[in-house]
Scaffold this motif. Sequence first.
Motif, mmCIF file in Angstrom:
data_model
loop_
_atom_site.group_PDB
_atom_site.id
_atom_site.type_symbol
_atom_site.label_atom_id
_atom_site.label_comp_id
_atom_site.label_asym_id
_atom_site.label_seq_id
_atom_site.Cartn_x
_atom_site.Cartn_y
_atom_site.Cartn_z
ATOM 1 N N LEU A 65 0.837 -1.205 0.000
ATOM 2 C CA LEU A 65 0.000 0.000 0.000
ATOM 3 C C LEU A 65 0.870 1.252 0.000
ATOM 4 O O LEU A 65 0.539 2.255 -0.645
ATOM 5 C CB LEU A 65 -0.946 -0.012 1.200
ATOM 6 C CG LEU A 65 -2.344 -0.603 0.937
ATOM 7 C CD1 LEU A 65 -2.246 -2.042 0.454
ATOM 8 C CD2 LEU A 65 -3.222 -0.509 2.170
ATOM 9 N N GLY A 66 1.993 1.187 0.722
ATOM 10 C CA GLY A 66 2.928 2.303 0.668
ATOM 11 C C GLY A 66 3.462 2.513 -0.742
ATOM 12 O O GLY A 66 3.558 3.650 -1.231
ATOM 13 N N ILE A 67 3.797 1.427 -1.426
ATOM 14 C CA ILE A 67 4.275 1.505 -2.806
ATOM 15 C C ILE A 67 3.196 2.093 -3.714
ATOM 16 O O ILE A 67 3.489 2.872 -4.636
ATOM 17 C CB ILE A 67 4.688 0.108 -3.308
ATOM 18 C CG1 ILE A 67 5.938 -0.371 -2.566
ATOM 19 C CG2 ILE A 67 4.919 0.102 -4.809
ATOM 20 C CD1 ILE A 67 7.184 0.421 -2.880
ATOM 21 N N TRP A 68 1.941 1.743 -3.469
ATOM 22 C CA TRP A 68 0.839 2.267 -4.296
ATOM 23 C C TRP A 68 0.789 3.790 -4.208
ATOM 24 O O TRP A 68 0.647 4.477 -5.226
ATOM 25 C CB TRP A 68 -0.488 1.661 -3.853
ATOM 26 C CG TRP A 68 -1.618 1.949 -4.794
ATOM 27 C CD1 TRP A 68 -1.972 1.225 -5.896
ATOM 28 C CD2 TRP A 68 -2.530 3.057 -4.730
ATOM 29 N NE1 TRP A 68 -3.054 1.804 -6.526
ATOM 30 C CE2 TRP A 68 -3.416 2.938 -5.833
ATOM 31 C CE3 TRP A 68 -2.688 4.129 -3.857
ATOM 32 C CZ2 TRP A 68 -4.444 3.855 -6.076
ATOM 33 C CZ3 TRP A 68 -3.701 5.048 -4.105
ATOM 34 C CH2 TRP A 68 -4.574 4.904 -5.199
ATOM 35 N N PHE A 69 0.909 4.321 -3.000
ATOM 36 C CA PHE A 69 0.857 5.778 -2.847
ATOM 37 C C PHE A 69 2.124 6.441 -3.395
ATOM 38 O O PHE A 69 2.057 7.562 -3.912
ATOM 39 C CB PHE A 69 0.632 6.153 -1.381
ATOM 40 C CG PHE A 69 -0.792 5.958 -0.926
ATOM 41 C CD1 PHE A 69 -1.788 6.818 -1.354
ATOM 42 C CD2 PHE A 69 -1.133 4.899 -0.098
ATOM 43 C CE1 PHE A 69 -3.106 6.640 -0.960
ATOM 44 C CE2 PHE A 69 -2.446 4.722 0.314
ATOM 45 C CZ PHE A 69 -3.434 5.582 -0.119
ATOM 46 N N ILE A 70 3.253 5.770 -3.309
ATOM 47 C CA ILE A 70 4.462 6.302 -3.934
ATOM 48 C C ILE A 70 4.262 6.400 -5.443
ATOM 49 O O ILE A 70 4.640 7.405 -6.078
ATOM 50 C CB ILE A 70 5.673 5.403 -3.599
ATOM 51 C CG1 ILE A 70 6.006 5.502 -2.108
ATOM 52 C CG2 ILE A 70 6.890 5.798 -4.435
ATOM 53 C CD1 ILE A 70 6.975 4.439 -1.624
ATOM 54 N N ALA A 71 3.666 5.373 -6.035
ATOM 55 C CA ALA A 71 3.411 5.386 -7.478
ATOM 56 C C ALA A 71 2.470 6.525 -7.852
ATOM 57 O O ALA A 71 2.658 7.190 -8.891
ATOM 58 C CB ALA A 71 2.827 4.040 -7.915
ATOM 59 N N GLU A 72 1.455 6.790 -7.021
ATOM 60 C CA GLU A 72 0.539 7.897 -7.297
ATOM 61 C C GLU A 72 1.259 9.240 -7.162
ATOM 62 O O GLU A 72 1.035 10.161 -7.948
ATOM 63 C CB GLU A 72 -0.666 7.843 -6.352
ATOM 64 C CG GLU A 72 -1.805 6.986 -6.848
ATOM 65 C CD GLU A 72 -2.256 7.388 -8.234
ATOM 66 O OE1 GLU A 72 -2.579 8.574 -8.460
ATOM 67 O OE2 GLU A 72 -2.274 6.518 -9.126
#
Length: 502
Positions: A104-111
Amino acid sequence: MAAKSHLNKGTCHKVLNARHRHVPTAHSAAKKSLRQWSTPLAKQLYEAISTTGSVPLASYMRMCLTGDLGGYYTGAVGQDRDQFGAKGDFVTSPEISQIFGELLGIWFIAEWISQGRPSKGVQLIEVGPGRGTLMDDMLRTIQRFPAMAASIESVFMVEASRELRETQKKRLCGPDAPSTESNAGCHSPSKYGATPIVWTETIKSIPIESDKTPFIVAHEFFDALPIHTFQSAPAPAPAASKTSPPSSPSPPSSSPSSRPDTTASTLTPAMEWREMMVSITPPVSSSSSSPSSTSPPPEFQLVLSSSTTRHSRLLPESSPRYRALKQTPNALIEICPDASLYAADFASRIGGSPKHPKPAPSGAALILDYGTADTVPVNSLRGIRQHRLVSPFAAPGLVDLSADVDFHAIAEAATMASAGIEVHGPISQADFLELMGIRERAEALSKIPGITPSAASDIEKAWKRLVDRGPSGMGKVYKAMAILPENDGRRRPVGFGGDVTA
């Protein structure tokens, strides 16, 4: 939520739907006054219902979960009671595997990357953050990307429980971290740097600011919001007017025009929505109770209101999805007004709204929960205690209550609140996590030097549990949905079929 006893909070489907109304007599009321109630909250509910009559299911759920007197999350009856973990009532995905929060942290980094890598004004907001495990894993992951970590202005934890706020503070800030108060809430410095962690009881305390980039996560939050339940029933026939003159008899005729009207409107009675209300169950005598049963008998029950209520006249008319079911006899629907309010709030923060205009949409919301993708939830109220399925109407305050999330209603509320957002999903949790690389991350963790075969086996079991696609598996029952800035379909987010756009 899932437990080590293999009971997943999102896979239990049941409800106690009584179809009768119990009218207490003076004798039964006297007997009830001597009744032994399972919790102080049960007695308070009894006194309230005895005074005002049956209450909406949403009111019952709200008191059971967040009431001041022994609420499940806000007024723990026992000292040091923990709802989470093997010794509690359920285990959540972040507790099963650290990989969940990392992804989930990676998802927000991607955004953050896809939205131009803003250098300041980023907010991390979590609603219903549990023990803080998810945010801890997310922040640890984000630290690997210093530019994003530096852009985070504040981390907001929306939590109603004082006990859980203390648990979150110890995890995210350390046991001895200082605290200060402001209009927004209680502040403490994060153990990951100078970024403050801010606790607030309601998301309304967080100002909606046009120059901020809010990244919002809601994991197993919407399932705990109170629901209203309605059933369609024939409406009472309108009373005949006493002032109307009697009609003159018509001469008999065999012509079609003079035959009795047999159209559908005459044969099909008008329907209305009735609300399912919570009432008191009659006392159970000791002789009639089962000696082998370890669960206390339900002290409350659902009954069908005898007429329309304020909620039944308003809420089912709020969407064409509900209105389409009105003429179906005995149709049941569940509606969560609070879910729509939160979805609208998320959308306004990301895309702007007439009340809160925003020059350009920014931010994102990621919602993970269990529920229906395109149908209206029915009979989904559930109670869980000590990793077992129990009646939601027994031992109020000691039982976790939840219901299926209506993802379609969330998407509808978000898009109606802001023209500056778009919604992706829902998709299954298995699809989301596999697209985010859960398998690859698990393999990397298993190859860390010095890791034991037992630990490697635990890692494998944990990630496979999160993506289990069986009939009641977490990978199938849980779903993911994203709210993003409107981009005219130019890109899809990571995990939903898209990739990072620099």
